[in-house]
Scaffold this motif. Structure first.
Motif, short mmCIF file in Angstrom:
data_model
loop_
_atom_site.label_atom_id
_atom_site.label_comp_id
_atom_site.label_asym_id
_atom_site.label_seq_id
_atom_site.Cartn_x
_atom_site.Cartn_y
_atom_site.Cartn_z
N GLN A 18 5.12 10.13 -2.17
CA GLN A 18 6.52 9.81 -2.61
C GLN A 18 7.45 9.56 -1.44
N PHE A 19 7.22 10.17 -0.50
CA PHE A 19 8.15 9.93 0.51
C PHE A 19 7.96 8.52 1.28
N LEU A 20 6.86 7.96 1.19
CA LEU A 20 6.56 6.88 2.04
C LEU A 20 7.33 5.65 0.95
N LYS A 21 7.22 5.90 -0.14
CA LYS A 21 8.07 4.76 -1.21
C LYS A 21 9.33 5.02 -1.12
N LEU A 22 10.03 6.29 -1.12
CA LEU A 22 11.20 6.68 -1.10
C LEU A 22 11.72 5.93 0.30
N ALA A 23 11.43 6.12 1.44
CA ALA A 23 11.56 5.66 2.78
C ALA A 23 11.43 4.11 2.86
N GLY A 24 10.75 3.46 1.99
CA GLY A 24 10.64 1.82 2.22
C GLY A 24 9.46 1.72 3.31
N ASP A 28 4.65 0.56 -3.28
CA ASP A 28 4.66 1.44 -4.22
C ASP A 28 3.70 2.49 -4.31
N GLY A 29 3.09 3.29 -5.08
CA GLY A 29 2.26 4.23 -4.85
C GLY A 29 0.81 3.77 -4.50
N SER A 30 0.36 2.82 -5.08
CA SER A 30 -0.91 2.05 -4.52
C SER A 30 -0.76 1.74 -3.17
N HIS A 31 0.25 1.15 -2.62
CA HIS A 31 0.44 0.62 -1.19
C HIS A 31 0.16 1.98 -0.46
N ALA A 32 0.94 3.13 -0.68
CA ALA A 32 1.19 4.28 -0.11
C ALA A 32 -0.50 4.86 0.09
N VAL A 47 -2.30 11.73 12.59
CA VAL A 47 -2.97 11.18 11.24
C VAL A 47 -3.01 12.02 10.38
N GLU A 48 -2.63 11.51 8.90
CA GLU A 48 -2.60 12.41 7.83
C GLU A 48 -3.24 11.40 6.68
N THR A 49 -4.17 12.42 6.21
CA THR A 49 -5.02 11.65 5.08
C THR A 49 -4.67 12.14 3.64
N ARG A 50 -3.91 13.23 3.64
CA ARG A 50 -3.60 13.67 2.23
C ARG A 50 -2.24 13.18 1.58
N ARG A 51 -2.61 12.39 0.60
CA ARG A 51 -1.42 11.77 0.05
C ARG A 51 -0.32 13.08 -0.55
N GLY A 52 -0.86 14.07 -1.15
CA GLY A 52 -0.12 15.30 -1.36
C GLY A 52 0.38 16.05 -0.44
N ARG A 53 0.25 15.81 0.66
CA ARG A 53 0.73 16.72 1.91
C ARG A 53 2.30 16.94 1.70
N GLN A 54 2.75 18.23 1.65
CA GLN A 54 3.83 18.50 1.29
C GLN A 54 4.71 18.51 2.71
N LEU A 55 5.95 17.58 2.50
CA LEU A 55 6.63 17.55 3.67
C LEU A 55 8.02 18.29 3.60
N THR A 56 8.41 18.60 4.79
CA THR A 56 9.71 19.69 4.66
C THR A 56 10.77 19.27 5.63
N ASP A 57 11.84 19.77 5.54
CA ASP A 57 13.06 19.11 6.62
C ASP A 57 12.68 18.86 7.94
N GLY A 58 12.92 17.65 8.44
CA GLY A 58 12.55 17.38 9.97
C GLY A 58 11.30 17.00 10.31
N ASP A 59 10.35 16.86 9.19
CA ASP A 59 9.30 16.16 9.31
C ASP A 59 9.26 14.49 9.67
#
Length: 74
Positions: A18-24, A28-32, A47-59
């Motif tokens: 979701q963040f990848l899309k929001l940040a531009g 879209d989701g497929s591209h992410a 490197v992060e390979t989990r699309r569902g990784r939870q991000l928090t303030d400051g990441d």
């Protein structure tokens, strides 16, 4: 490497895909999903390979030279 662009979010946490899309950083989701599967996405320098990784303030999320920083708006 460029300075990260602040990307305000109102609810925490937010998933990486979701963040990848929001940040531009992804069109879209497929591209992410493709970027993550190709190991082209880093979170806080790792490197992060989990699309569902939870991000928090400051990441900081990067795709190539482009970077976005999660900024929680209260």
């Amino acid at each position: 490497m460029s300075e990260p662009v602040d990307v305000p979010i109102t609810g925490e946490p937010i998933r990486l895909g979701q963040f990848l899309k929001l940040a531009g950083l992804a069109e879209d989701g497929s591209h992410a999903k493709d970027l993550i599967d190709a190991e082209e996405v880093t979170v806080n320098g790792e490197v992060e390979t989990r699309r569902g990784r939870q991000l928090t303030d400051g990441d900081v999320v990067a795709v190539g030279p482009d970077r976005g920083k999660v900024v929680l708006v209260r």
